[in-house]
Design a protein around this motif. Structure first.
Motif, PDB file in Angstrom:
ATOM      1  N   GLU A 174      -3.334   5.598   0.490  1.00 34.03           N
ATOM      2  CA  GLU A 174      -3.470   3.552   0.484  1.00 34.03           C
ATOM      3  C   GLU A 174      -4.433   3.974   2.352  1.00 34.03           C
ATOM      4  OE1 GLU A 174      -4.235   1.365  -3.496  1.00 34.03           O
ATOM      5  OE2 GLU A 174      -1.624   2.199  -2.544  1.00 34.03           O
ATOM      6  N   GLY A 175      -3.260   4.233   2.626  1.00 33.38           N
ATOM      7  CA  GLY A 175      -2.787   3.621   4.224  1.00 33.38           C
ATOM      8  C   GLY A 175      -4.484   5.081   4.735  1.00 33.38           C
ATOM      9  N   LEU A 176      -4.553   6.046   3.679  1.00 36.19           N
ATOM     10  CA  LEU A 176      -5.937   6.966   4.569  1.00 36.19           C
ATOM     11  C   LEU A 176      -6.968   6.407   4.652  1.00 36.19           C
ATOM     12  CD1 LEU A 176      -4.657  10.001   3.801  1.00 36.19           C
ATOM     13  CD2 LEU A 176      -4.291   9.378   5.739  1.00 36.19           C
ATOM     14  N   TYR A 177      -7.510   5.397   3.837  1.00 41.39           N
ATOM     15  CA  TYR A 177      -8.261   4.519   3.379  1.00 41.39           C
ATOM     16  C   TYR A 177      -8.982   2.964   4.454  1.00 41.39           C
ATOM     17  CZ  TYR A 177      -9.109   8.823   1.202  1.00 41.39           C
ATOM     18  OH  TYR A 177      -9.913  10.037   0.926  1.00 41.39           O
ATOM     19  N   ALA A 178      -7.003   2.085   3.930  1.00 38.63           N
ATOM     20  CA  ALA A 178      -7.279   0.881   3.724  1.00 38.63           C
ATOM     21  C   ALA A 178      -6.866   0.495   5.393  1.00 38.63           C
ATOM     22  CB  ALA A 178      -5.949   0.493   3.150  1.00 38.63           C
ATOM     23  N   GLU A 179      -6.754   1.176   5.968  1.00 34.63           N
ATOM     24  CA  GLU A 179      -6.191   1.418   7.554  1.00 34.63           C
ATOM     25  C   GLU A 179      -7.502   1.962   8.433  1.00 34.63           C
ATOM     26  OE1 GLU A 179      -5.325   0.361  11.628  1.00 34.63           O
ATOM     27  OE2 GLU A 179      -4.325  -0.123   9.610  1.00 34.63           O
ATOM     28  N   PRO A 180      -8.651   2.581   7.986  1.00 38.22           N
ATOM     29  CA  PRO A 180      -9.661   2.664   8.453  1.00 38.22           C
ATOM     30  C   PRO A 180     -10.578   1.837   8.382  1.00 38.22           C
ATOM     31  CG  PRO A 180      -8.806   4.985   7.767  1.00 38.22           C
ATOM     32  CD  PRO A 180      -8.094   3.822   7.178  1.00 38.22           C
ATOM     33  N   MET A 210       7.650  11.131  10.310  1.00 41.88           N
ATOM     34  CA  MET A 210       7.162  10.270   8.474  1.00 41.88           C
ATOM     35  C   MET A 210       5.622  10.271   8.512  1.00 41.88           C
ATOM     36  SD  MET A 210       8.559   6.927   8.542  1.00 41.88           S
ATOM     37  CE  MET A 210       8.631   5.959   9.065  1.00 41.88           C
ATOM     38  N   ARG A 211       4.657  10.363   7.447  1.00 40.07           N
ATOM     39  CA  ARG A 211       3.178  10.461   6.880  1.00 40.07           C
ATOM     40  C   ARG A 211       3.092   8.612   6.823  1.00 40.07           C
ATOM     41  NH1 ARG A 211      -1.498  13.400   4.391  1.00 40.07           N
ATOM     42  NH2 ARG A 211      -3.134  13.615   5.644  1.00 40.07           N
ATOM     43  N   LYS A 212       3.157   7.545   7.426  1.00 34.61           N
ATOM     44  CA  LYS A 212       3.097   6.191   7.176  1.00 34.61           C
ATOM     45  C   LYS A 212       1.684   6.363   7.576  1.00 34.61           C
ATOM     46  CE  LYS A 212       6.863   6.799   4.902  1.00 34.61           C
ATOM     47  NZ  LYS A 212       6.195   7.095   3.177  1.00 34.61           N
ATOM     48  N   PRO A 213       0.652   6.202   7.543  1.00 31.27           N
ATOM     49  CA  PRO A 213      -0.200   5.542   8.233  1.00 31.27           C
ATOM     50  C   PRO A 213      -0.857   3.814   8.022  1.00 31.27           C
ATOM     51  CG  PRO A 213      -1.699   6.795   6.394  1.00 31.27           C
ATOM     52  CD  PRO A 213       0.373   6.789   6.645  1.00 31.27           C
ATOM     53  N   THR A 214       0.195   3.176   6.452  1.00 29.52           N
ATOM     54  CA  THR A 214      -0.195   1.921   6.662  1.00 29.52           C
ATOM     55  C   THR A 214       1.159   1.192   7.595  1.00 29.52           C
ATOM     56  OG1 THR A 214       2.584   1.471   5.390  1.00 29.52           O
ATOM     57  CG2 THR A 214       0.345   2.343   4.137  1.00 29.52           C
ATOM     58  N   VAL A 215       1.964   1.378   8.801  1.00 23.05           N
ATOM     59  CA  VAL A 215       2.652   1.103   9.412  1.00 23.05           C
ATOM     60  C   VAL A 215       1.156   0.616  10.230  1.00 23.05           C
ATOM     61  CG1 VAL A 215       3.973   1.343  12.201  1.00 23.05           C
ATOM     62  CG2 VAL A 215       4.562   2.773  10.003  1.00 23.05           C
ATOM     63  N   GLU A 217       8.105   2.087  -0.435  1.00 24.48           N
ATOM     64  CA  GLU A 217       7.509   0.994   1.300  1.00 24.48           C
ATOM     65  C   GLU A 217       7.390  -0.115   2.149  1.00 24.48           C
ATOM     66  OE1 GLU A 217       5.317   3.500   2.339  1.00 24.48           O
ATOM     67  OE2 GLU A 217       4.779   4.427  -0.069  1.00 24.48           O
ATOM     68  N   GLY A 218       8.048  -0.975   1.000  1.00 24.12           N
ATOM     69  CA  GLY A 218       8.836  -2.656   1.271  1.00 24.12           C
ATOM     70  C   GLY A 218       9.227  -2.266   3.033  1.00 24.12           C
ATOM     71  N   PRO A 219      10.041  -1.519   3.088  1.00 23.87           N
ATOM     72  CA  PRO A 219      10.793  -1.236   4.326  1.00 23.87           C
ATOM     73  C   PRO A 219      10.052  -1.051   5.333  1.00 23.87           C
ATOM     74  CG  PRO A 219      12.125  -0.360   3.066  1.00 23.87           C
ATOM     75  CD  PRO A 219      11.025  -0.688   2.186  1.00 23.87           C
ATOM     76  N   LEU A 220       8.804  -0.547   5.659  1.00 21.07           N
ATOM     77  CA  LEU A 220       7.863  -0.130   6.065  1.00 21.07           C
ATOM     78  C   LEU A 220       6.940  -1.042   6.800  1.00 21.07           C
ATOM     79  CD1 LEU A 220       6.101   3.537   4.854  1.00 21.07           C
ATOM     80  CD2 LEU A 220       7.575   2.935   7.285  1.00 21.07           C
ATOM     81  N   GLN A 221       6.965  -1.988   5.757  1.00 22.52           N
ATOM     82  CA  GLN A 221       5.887  -3.349   6.512  1.00 22.52           C
ATOM     83  C   GLN A 221       6.680  -4.270   6.759  1.00 22.52           C
ATOM     84  OE1 GLN A 221       4.475  -5.961   2.770  1.00 22.52           O
ATOM     85  NE2 GLN A 221       3.410  -7.467   3.678  1.00 22.52           N
ATOM     86  N   SER A 222       8.440  -5.159   6.368  1.00 23.62           N
ATOM     87  CA  SER A 222       8.987  -6.081   6.889  1.00 23.62           C
ATOM     88  C   SER A 222       9.669  -5.592   8.685  1.00 23.62           C
ATOM     89  CB  SER A 222      10.249  -5.817   6.331  1.00 23.62           C
ATOM     90  OG  SER A 222      11.088  -5.133   5.564  1.00 23.62           O
ATOM     91  N   PHE A 223      10.013  -4.337   8.543  1.00 23.85           N
ATOM     92  CA  PHE A 223      10.115  -3.400  10.110  1.00 23.85           C
ATOM     93  C   PHE A 223       9.064  -3.147  10.825  1.00 23.85           C
ATOM     94  CE2 PHE A 223      13.818  -0.815   7.661  1.00 23.85           C
ATOM     95  CZ  PHE A 223      14.736  -1.735   7.199  1.00 23.85           C
ATOM     96  N   GLY A 224       8.208  -2.488  10.091  1.00 25.04           N
ATOM     97  CA  GLY A 224       5.892  -3.235  11.244  1.00 25.04           C
ATOM     98  C   GLY A 224       6.347  -3.840  11.583  1.00 25.04           C
ATOM     99  N   GLN A 225       5.751  -5.187  10.674  1.00 29.35           N
ATOM    100  CA  GLN A 225       5.782  -6.727  11.324  1.00 29.35           C
ATOM    101  C   GLN A 225       6.517  -7.439  12.090  1.00 29.35           C
ATOM    102  OE1 GLN A 225       4.638  -8.491   7.494  1.00 29.35           O
ATOM    103  NE2 GLN A 225       2.935  -7.960   7.530  1.00 29.35           N
ATOM    104  N   LEU A 258       0.537  -1.259   0.000  1.00 29.89           N
ATOM    105  CA  LEU A 258      -0.266  -0.056   0.077  1.00 29.89           C
ATOM    106  C   LEU A 258       0.514   1.000  -0.006  1.00 29.89           C
ATOM    107  CD1 LEU A 258      -2.665  -1.078   2.238  1.00 29.89           C
ATOM    108  CD2 LEU A 258      -2.943  -0.705   0.343  1.00 29.89           C
ATOM    109  N   PHE A 259      -0.029   1.680  -0.974  1.00 29.23           N
ATOM    110  CA  PHE A 259       0.831   3.286  -1.335  1.00 29.23           C
ATOM    111  C   PHE A 259       1.059   4.454   0.217  1.00 29.23           C
ATOM    112  CE2 PHE A 259       1.824   1.931  -5.351  1.00 29.23           C
ATOM    113  CZ  PHE A 259       2.901   2.028  -5.171  1.00 29.23           C
ATOM    114  N   ASN A 260       1.478   5.059   1.117  1.00 25.08           N
ATOM    115  CA  ASN A 260       2.300   6.383   1.524  1.00 25.08           C
ATOM    116  C   ASN A 260       1.324   7.267   1.195  1.00 25.08           C
ATOM    117  OD1 ASN A 260       1.470   4.820   4.568  1.00 25.08           O
ATOM    118  ND2 ASN A 260       3.209   4.027   3.720  1.00 25.08           N
TER     119      ASN A 260
END
Length: 584
Positions: A55-61, A498-503, A476-484, A50-52
């Motif tokens: 996409e995170g502003l809708y997928a995460e809510p 940083m504005r990264k709601p997909t975290v 966006e790839g590092p955010l997913q691996s680091f966050g998970q 997901l792009f920040n």
């Protein structure tokens, strides 16, 4: 003499090649268009992160709806979010229940709207002109890069475009056929547009229809057909209950934040996304490449089609209104499409705040105008404008292929692999433009055009999807691996600078988001341990605060914090272990 034939209010007495029923050939073409659109929008849909922030502003809510069971008030990072009505997020949440909380599920509703709108555009243009124009309309639409990209994103712009464009088509068709069911479908679609993005979903169709029927000189019959009081009451019945409940639940805060700030202030004053007046003209031109190269010819063809149909009714100053009365079905369609596209582009150009996808509802109607232009030129066998257009495209793509290596080498932090994908796109399109040019010169326009559309479609599906994957992996790839990884522990997760709601989407956790350095220091003093996700430019600052770098990738760093005042001991061994686990 009596007749059972019903007079058509749009005066479609000169329609040619218009399918009157859904025969096997029409059904086969309709299915073919739908399959092609599904391949474009659903192919590899869930491959990219997901792009920040969009996409995170809708997928995460939507994910938080499923997580909390709160489906009235939308939340972001488990805090009330006021900016958009919830229809798109409801659809995403529904798909999460069916398909799981994945990127594919988040993007499914937008992709479905894009595919359905492509089919509707084909059917609408075919019904009120001819099948050639319908096929060209669908082909031009689904091969427009902005339509392609937005349709594969988990945002509200493609659903809004679907609701507005399909509502206009429904109203147009219902009035032409004098069938009431299409009127009520149109009002339901308007309600969907309002529940997607607010009052703009009503304003655009309302003003466009009034303008069109004024120009056609049949405003009074239109008012009798549309039954505006009953229709608006029906729309309000569908759309307003949620707004009323939300304003009540938030004690009026939603009205101030969404109705006033997100709509009125965005249009009239600088809230954000300021851009010059010509921004949307450039966005449409770039968003419809390669077909926008033919826009000047399409504009000239539109004026030529409507020239001579202009009349002035009445001598009184209040009656001096220009009408297009004596027009056939195709001419009426051209007038409607030109008015719709012009008003949408003008409306959003007048707004102070501008974003790239705002004018997307105009794309089906611009595609109709360009398709009409191609059809007129090919039927008349005056192929010179198309020949020149393909020559311009061949030169532009060829020149781009020569310049791209130099241009991308000058880009700072250019994503790895992007050069290869862009070069492949330009080389392929240059070759295809050359073949189309040869076809035009040999006076085989249909073969040339079919080859060009099919090749553009294939290039878009293969290279376009690859380009999105390359950008997603790098950004966006590092955010997913680091966050998970961070989410496996019970340590709090801090997202800084940083504005990264997909975290939150990938961690399924609440994040601490300090607004500045002082707030970060304050939060860290209160925490025993934490993982921090931040741009690499902040490494020195965080090291000064006593943090340890776990891993960096691209522009993103994963940082570990243990409060020395609350947790003793050296944790270097733990950091080494963490890094090893990430490598695995």
């Amino acid at each position: 003499m009596t007749s059972s034939t019903k007079q058509n209010p749009l005066d479609e007495q000169k329609t040619v090649n218009t399918p009157s029923s859904l025969d096997w050939r029409s059904l086969a073409i309709l299915v073919g268009v739908f399959v092609a659109a599904c391949v474009v929008f659903f192919g590899h849909l869930g491959n990219s992160h997901l792009f920040n922030p969009d996409e995170g502003l809708y997928a995460e809510p939507a994910r938080e709806m499923v997580d909390t069971g709160e489906y009235v008030t939308t939340l972001l990072n488990y805090v009330v979010r006021y900016t958009k009505p919830p229809l798109v997020m409801w659809m995403m949440a529904g798909m999460y229940h069916v398909l799981g909380q994945t990127e594919f599920a988040a993007r499914f509703f937008g992709a479905a709207c894009g595919a359905i709108l492509s089919v509707l555009s084909y059917a609408f243009a075919s019904r009120y002109s001819n099948r050639r124009i319908g096929l060209l309309t669908a082909g031009f639409l689904i091969t427009s890069p902005l339509f392609f990209g937005v349709g594969r994103a988990a945002i509200t712009d493609m659903p809004l475009s679907f609701f507005i464009a399909s509502a206009l088509m429904s109203f147009y068709h219902g009035f032409a056929q004098q069938e009431g069911r299409w009127r009520w479908l149109g009002y339901a679609l308007v309600a969907g547009a309002i529940m997607t993005k607010g009052p703009v979903g009503l304003v655009l169709p309302l003003v466009i229809l009034i303008g069109f029927h004024l120009l056609r000189g049949n405003l009074l019959p239109a008012l009798r057909y549309y039954r505006p009081i009953s229709g608006l009451a029906f729309t309000a019945f569908l759309a307003l209950p949620w707004f009323a409940v939300e304003i009540w639940k938030t004690h009026g805060a939603y009205y101030q934040e969404f109705i006033v700030r997100e709509n009125f202030q965005r249009f009239t004053s600088v809230v954000d996304h300021k851009a010059p007046w010509w921004y949307h003209i450039a966005a449409v031109f770039g968003g419809m490449l390669p077909w926008s190269v033919f826009m000047p010819v399409a504009i000239a063809t539109t004026f030529s089609t409507l020239r001579g149909k202009w009349e002035v009714a009445g001598k009184h100053i209040l009656e001096r209104i220009a009408f297009w009365k004596d027009v056939d079905s195709t001419e009426s369609l051209v007038l409607f499409s030109a008015l719709t596209a012009t008003f949408i582009i003008t409306f959003f150009s007048m707004s102070v705040s501008k974003l790239l996808p705002y004018t997307l509802p105009a794309f089906p109607f611009i595609a109709i105008l360009i398709a009409h232009c191609f059809d007129q030129v090919i039927v008349s066998q005056r192929l010179r404008p198309l020949t020149i257009g393909f020559a311009v495209l061949m030169s532009a793509f060829g020149g781009g292929y020569m310049i791209v290596p130099f241009a991308l080498s000058k880009l700072r932090d250019c994503p790895q692999g992007l050069h290869e994908v862009v070069s492949s796109i330009l080389a392929t399109m240059c070759a295809v433009s050359l073949l189309a040019l040869v076809g035009m010169l040999r006076r085989k326009p249909y073969a040339a055009l079919a080859l060009f559309v099919a090749s553009t479609l294939s290039c878009e599906c293969y290279f376009g999807a690859r380009a999105l994957d390359v950008l997603s992996d790098n950004w966006e790839g590092p955010l997913q691996s680091f966050g998970q990884y961070a989410a496996v522990s019970n340590w709090p997760i801090v997202v800084f600078d940083m504005r990264k709601p997909t975290v939150d989407f990938y961690t399924h956790r609440h994040s601490i988001i300090p607004p500045d350095r002082e707030a970060l220091q304050h939060d860290l003093r209160l925490l025993n341990t934490a993982y921090i996700l931040t741009p690499t430019k902040n490494l020195q600052l965080l090291q000064q605060l006593g943090c340890k770098t776990v891993r960096t990738e691209g522009k993103i760093a994963l940082i570990a914090w243990r409060n020395p005042a609350k947790v003793g001991g050296d944790h270097s061994a733990e950091i080494i272990s963490t890094t090893a686990n990430l490598d695995q």
